[in-house]
Design a protein around this motif. Structure first.
Motif, PDB file in Angstrom:
ATOM      1  N   GLU A   1       0.847  -1.201   0.000  1.00 39.80           N
ATOM      2  CA  GLU A   1       0.000   0.000   0.000  1.00 39.80           C
ATOM      3  C   GLU A   1       0.879   1.247   0.000  1.00 39.80           C
ATOM      4  N   LEU A   2       0.412   2.256  -0.715  1.00 41.35           N
ATOM      5  CA  LEU A   2       1.120   3.542  -0.725  1.00 41.35           C
ATOM      6  C   LEU A   2       0.114   4.600  -0.298  1.00 41.35           C
ATOM      7  N   ALA A   3       0.433   5.315   0.751  1.00 41.97           N
ATOM      8  CA  ALA A   3      -0.524   6.290   1.287  1.00 41.97           C
ATOM      9  C   ALA A   3      -0.544   7.555   0.432  1.00 41.97           C
ATOM     10  N   PHE A   4      -1.723   8.093   0.273  1.00 40.79           N
ATOM     11  CA  PHE A   4      -1.860   9.367  -0.434  1.00 40.79           C
ATOM     12  C   PHE A   4      -2.052  10.467   0.592  1.00 40.79           C
ATOM     13  N   GLY A   5      -1.502  11.616   0.310  1.00 36.92           N
ATOM     14  CA  GLY A   5      -1.621  12.738   1.236  1.00 36.92           C
ATOM     15  C   GLY A   5      -2.895  13.523   1.042  1.00 36.92           C
ATOM     16  N   GLU A   6      -2.726  14.805   0.838  1.00 31.90           N
ATOM     17  CA  GLU A   6      -3.899  15.653   0.671  1.00 31.90           C
ATOM     18  C   GLU A   6      -4.127  15.996  -0.780  1.00 31.90           C
ATOM     19  N   ALA A   7      -5.387  16.045  -1.153  1.00 32.86           N
ATOM     20  CA  ALA A   7      -5.726  16.381  -2.540  1.00 32.86           C
ATOM     21  C   ALA A   7      -5.354  17.827  -2.841  1.00 32.86           C
ATOM     22  N   PHE A   8      -4.961  18.066  -4.065  1.00 26.51           N
ATOM     23  CA  PHE A   8      -4.615  19.412  -4.526  1.00 26.51           C
ATOM     24  C   PHE A   8      -5.864  20.284  -4.483  1.00 26.51           C
ATOM     25  N   GLU A   9      -5.736  21.416  -3.841  1.00 26.02           N
ATOM     26  CA  GLU A   9      -6.896  22.320  -3.806  1.00 26.02           C
ATOM     27  C   GLU A   9      -6.969  23.112  -5.096  1.00 26.02           C
ATOM     28  N   GLY A  10      -8.157  23.301  -5.603  1.00 26.68           N
ATOM     29  CA  GLY A  10      -8.289  24.154  -6.778  1.00 26.68           C
ATOM     30  C   GLY A  10      -8.510  23.388  -8.059  1.00 26.68           C
ATOM     31  N   VAL A  11      -8.712  22.082  -7.937  1.00 26.91           N
ATOM     32  CA  VAL A  11      -9.083  21.334  -9.136  1.00 26.91           C
ATOM     33  C   VAL A  11     -10.082  20.259  -8.744  1.00 26.91           C
ATOM     34  N   SER A  12     -11.128  20.127  -9.499  1.00 23.34           N
ATOM     35  CA  SER A  12     -12.079  19.047  -9.229  1.00 23.34           C
ATOM     36  C   SER A  12     -12.623  18.490 -10.539  1.00 23.34           C
ATOM     37  N   PHE A  13     -12.924  17.207 -10.469  1.00 18.28           N
ATOM     38  CA  PHE A  13     -13.469  16.534 -11.632  1.00 18.28           C
ATOM     39  C   PHE A  13     -14.967  16.826 -11.706  1.00 18.28           C
ATOM     40  N   VAL A  14     -15.463  17.139 -12.896  1.00 18.05           N
ATOM     41  CA  VAL A  14     -16.885  17.469 -13.042  1.00 18.05           C
ATOM     42  C   VAL A  14     -17.641  16.342 -13.747  1.00 18.05           C
ATOM     43  N   SER A  15     -17.222  16.025 -14.947  1.00 16.47           N
ATOM     44  CA  SER A  15     -17.979  15.005 -15.685  1.00 16.47           C
ATOM     45  C   SER A  15     -17.142  14.414 -16.811  1.00 16.47           C
ATOM     46  N   ARG A  16     -17.635  13.326 -17.338  1.00 18.81           N
ATOM     47  CA  ARG A  16     -16.935  12.647 -18.422  1.00 18.81           C
ATOM     48  C   ARG A  16     -17.945  12.300 -19.499  1.00 18.81           C
TER      49      ARG A  16
END
Lengths: 249, 310
Positions: free
Chosen positions: B166-181
């Motif tokens: 397992e590789l831990a992920f930190g904090e998500a980058f602020e200022g970008v979000s996925f909307v739709s595909r």
């Protein structure tokens, strides 16, 4: 908001290039040069942002030799307000260019930087993403639609499977895909007016960025030529050739 | 040599280009770790662990990694890149998006879209729309590379049993979000990997007439492609585009129908084994690279061809 648009002078997309016989590179002497097509999309997008009242000032920037002034004049003729030429004798690699651009961003403080998704000469597709990383800004790459809403932009990206939309906060980096828009052709009066618009020239060396290439070009060669083909008369003969001669059907 | 390969996937299945990228990694030589960064992508992790050439799988599971956002993947990869001599990703939309971001964070120059491995630090890549090949030697401590999948065969997808970590992920980058595909639904095989590709160009004339291309493709179980002109005219969706700025394909047979063969189009298909050109203009540049050509109206030839293949 202020928009910075990065442009690059490249061998015109219609030119069939020639590899130098000594393998040192591609022959660019006496070859038609023009603005990288994706950068025209970038500039066009900035111009539309200005028309829509989103952008207030458009600054075109390039890194290159003094000849790159031609490209900046084209950008000014299209409608950019002013231009910056970062004078470098040897074309830096994308990493070096991204570093130089990050310095310009610090000085100019734009809200958006628009770049082409790739330059058609080295086909790297890196500079925009690298600049975003250096500034720690979000990136919207391969954009085919950009809708600005307050402090953010809804950005539609071209992906391998179709389209995706992301929302990124400003300040941000956008790289353009061809589908973003249809760049305008400058009119003669605009070309004349562009001659009076300012181009600031700064030496790349003055930014204190180490531009030593990380990739040494060992050689440049022409791709293997394809064997001459044959013209067949009709569909039946084609199927026969594909089955019995090429053995692929 | 220790190599990190970043898997491309949709949280349920591995993208085939990851297997081609692993082959490029094998050519460099060394221990290969495959990173699966995603959200609830256990089936992908299982697939990854079963690949014979993979010695270890790193699994990063976080909602912020679900949609392949470059900011988050780059952050993750940047955190471990220094443990490796090479970091590879497919030169797909996915790889092109995040890897240069890692390169800048690591202060290294990425080598884009390699088509050959000469040695552990020397690689071949096309420039000028594939009209020249440049061999470059990297002096960077970590070599960041994207791989053109058509230039490398796929490695075996089975036969291995790599350990999963397992590789831990930190904090998500602020200022970008996925909307739709908005994914193009196609019943035809995947353009990037199909053994036969049938492409239509401006000469097809209309969206309705593009059915003639689809019919021929269906008959041969081929993928459908298009030139930029056909896409711009709305005959086919953007992701069908073959060329310098679209997809690069190298099938056994490539049918270029009503396609003149501009430099930018050739960049995406000139490595095909057999190229068939159907065009009424005998001067069309496509005939210079075609293995077989028919100089005729496509509306006569294509239906006949479709009929004869029955």
């Amino acid at each position: 908001m202020k928009v910075l648009v990065a442009v690059k002078r490249v061998v015109d997309y219609n030119v069939r290039i020639r590899v130098k016989s000594d393998g040192s590179g591609v022959d660019t002497d006496n070859v038609v040069m023009s603005m990288n097509p994706f950068d025209e999309n970038g500039l066009e997008e900035a111009l539309r942002m200005k028309q829509a009242g989103v952008a207030t000032e458009i600054v075109a920037v390039t890194v290159g030799t003094e000849q790159s002034q031609d490209t900046l004049r084209s950008a000014l003729a299209m409608g950019a307000d002013r231009a910056i030429l970062i004078n470098a004798e040897e074309a830096p690699e994308p990493l070096g260019i991204a570093k130089l651009l990050s310095k310009v961003v610090e000085q100019e403080q734009p809200q958006v930087v628009i770049l082409g998704k790739q330059a058609i000469d080295d086909d790297s597709n890196q500079t925009g993403q690298m600049l975003a990383a250096l500034l720690n800004w979000p990136q919207g790459t391969f954009a085919s639609k950009a809708e600005f809403e307050g402090d953010s932009v809804n950005l539609t990206r071209e992906t391998d499977a179709g389209l995706e939309t992301i929302k990124i906060n400003l300040p941000a980096i956008i790289t353009t895909d061809l589908r973003l828009n249809e760049p305008r052709l400058p009119k003669l009066p605009d070309i004349m007016k562009a001659k009076k618009k300012p181009i600031d020239m700064v030496e790349a060396a003055s930014f204190g960025v180490d531009l030593t290439p990380r990739l040494e070009v060992v050689s440049v060669s022409a791709p293997e030529a394809r064997k001459p083909g044959v013209i067949v008369a009709n569909a039946a003969e084609l199927i026969d050739k594909l089955k019995n001669e090429a053995g692929v059907l | 040599m220790s190599i990190l390969v970043i898997a491309e996937h949709d949280n349920s299945a591995l993208n085939a280009n990851t297997l081609n990228t692993l082959n490029a990694a094998a050519k460099i030589g060394g221990d290969i770790t495959l990173l699966v960064a995603g959200s609830d992508a256990q089936s992908v992790v299982d697939e990854a662990a079963a690949i014979a050439s993979v010695s270890k799988v790193l699994s990063a599971n976080d909602a912020a990694l679900a949609d392949g956002l470059a900011e988050n993947i780059a952050w993750l990869v940047n955190g471990i890149a220094a443990n490796y001599t090479h970091v590879l990703a497919p030169a797909s939309n996915f790889g092109k998006n995040f890897l240069p971001r890692v390169a800048a964070m690591q202060d290294v120059m990425q080598v884009s879209d390699i088509v050959d491995v000469v040695s552990a630090d020397t690689f071949v890549r096309p420039i000028y729309a594939g009209n020249a090949l440049v061999t470059v030697k990297s002096s960077d401590s970590v070599k960041l590379i994207t791989v053109r999948s058509t230039a490398f065969d796929a490695v075996e997808a089975t036969g291995g049993s790599a350990a999963v970590e397992e590789l831990a992920f930190g904090e998500a980058f602020e200022g970008v979000s996925f909307v739709s595909r908005d994914v193009t639904v196609s019943e035809r095989p995947d353009l990037a990997t199909a053994p036969i590709v049938v492409s239509g160009g401006r000469g097809v004339g209309s969206k309705e007439d593009f059915a003639i291309i689809e019919k021929l493709a269906e008959k041969m179980n081929a993928a459908v492609g298009a030139s930029r002109a056909a896409v711009d005219a709305g005959y086919a969706p953007n992701d069908f585009q073959v060329g310098q700025t679209g997809k690069v394909v190298a099938p056994d047979i490539y049918f270029a129908i009503g396609i003149s063969g501009a430099i930018q189009h050739q960049a995406g298909m000139r490595e095909s084994k057999v190229i068939v050109a159907i065009n009424k203009d005998e001067e069309a540049p496509i005939f210079q690279i075609a293995t077989y050509g028919i100089v005729a109206d496509l509306f006569d030839v294509v239906p006949e061809l479709t009929e004869l293949l029955s």
